[in-house]
Motif scaffolding. Structure first.
Motif, PDB file in Angstrom:
ATOM      1  N   THR A 103       0.851  -1.184   0.000  1.00 21.78           N
ATOM      2  CA  THR A 103       0.000   0.000   0.000  1.00 21.78           C
ATOM      3  C   THR A 103       0.887   1.233   0.000  1.00 21.78           C
ATOM      4  O   THR A 103       1.797   1.342   0.825  1.00 21.78           O
ATOM      5  CB  THR A 103      -0.918   0.029   1.240  1.00 21.78           C
ATOM      6  N   ASP A 116      -3.735   4.968  10.962  1.00 22.32           N
ATOM      7  CA  ASP A 116      -5.118   4.559  10.699  1.00 22.32           C
ATOM      8  C   ASP A 116      -5.166   3.176  10.058  1.00 22.32           C
ATOM      9  O   ASP A 116      -5.996   2.344  10.414  1.00 22.32           O
ATOM     10  CB  ASP A 116      -5.816   5.570   9.778  1.00 22.32           C
ATOM     11  N   ARG A 117      -4.272   2.922   9.109  1.00 24.93           N
ATOM     12  CA  ARG A 117      -4.241   1.619   8.434  1.00 24.93           C
ATOM     13  C   ARG A 117      -3.845   0.514   9.415  1.00 24.93           C
ATOM     14  O   ARG A 117      -4.426  -0.574   9.406  1.00 24.93           O
ATOM     15  CB  ARG A 117      -3.263   1.670   7.259  1.00 24.93           C
ATOM     16  N   ASN A 121      -6.914  -2.090  10.494  1.00 19.32           N
ATOM     17  CA  ASN A 121      -6.813  -3.457   9.986  1.00 19.32           C
ATOM     18  C   ASN A 121      -6.162  -4.408  10.985  1.00 19.32           C
ATOM     19  O   ASN A 121      -5.826  -5.540  10.633  1.00 19.32           O
ATOM     20  CB  ASN A 121      -6.022  -3.472   8.671  1.00 19.32           C
TER      21      ASN A 121
END
Length: 194
Positions: free
Chosen positions: A6, A39-40, A44
């Protein structure tokens, strides 16, 4: 096992950070804007296993403290010169952008990487010394992905006007990386976006 990469497009000088994920764990290459990365990670439920730095320039490391505040025991892997540059405003060029202050506070987390293939923090990598843009540049190959930092940017020439740049080495390493990429059909993840 395949890794999912990502990309994070950072505000400062359009640098990039990359998250390499596998199931419930991940590794970070460079660290600009910390909030989208955090945040990722939390969204997750990804366990951060390690951070790899391509070089110490401020636009590639300014979010490092924030990520390590959230993950204080995560190791940071880099060249010896990058490790030195993390604590030196002249080497990391943070004095140029006072609106993005940086004073590295996790020296104890740093582990020096030399060129070669190895397993690092559960990830099989090949580290390549690729000085030119700066004398501390490293490139990482993970599976069929290559993380070139500022040593090779497909849409731009390597910038060699910093005090620790070397135009000849930049040219040699840029061509070496192009050959490796073509020969191995690698996905390129460079240090900046357009």
């Amino acid at each position: 096992m395949d890794e999912i990469v990502t990309a994070f497009h950072n505000r400062l000088l359009q640098s990039c950070s990359y998250l390499i994920a596998r199931r419930d764990c991940c590794w970070l290459v460079d660290c600009g804007d910390a909030e989208p990365i955090k945040d990722r990670l939390t969204g997750n439920a990804l366990a951060l296993k390690g951070i790899f730095l391509t070089h110490c320039h401020h636009d590639h490391v300014y979010g490092l403290n924030d990520i390590l505040d959230l993950n204080p025991h995560v190791p940071v892997f880099c060249s010896k010169l990058t490790a030195m540059g993390l604590g030196d405003a002249k080497m990391n060029l943070s004095y140029i952008t006072p609106e993005y202050p940086f004073a590295f506070k996790y020296e104890q987390n740093v582990h020096i990487l030399c060129q070669g293939k190895r397993e690092v923090a559960g990830l099989q990598i090949e580290a390549l010394s690729t000085p030119g843009h700066s004398d501390d540049c490293m490139t990482y190959i993970v599976g069929n992905n290559i993380f070139t930092g500022d040593s090779y940017i497909p849409f731009a020439r390597v910038f060699t006007k910093w005090p620790r740049s070397d135009k000849r080495l930049a040219f040699e390493n840029e061509h070496k990386l192009k050959e490796i990429i073509l020969k191995n059909k690698l996905n390129v993840y460079c240090g900046h976006w357009q």
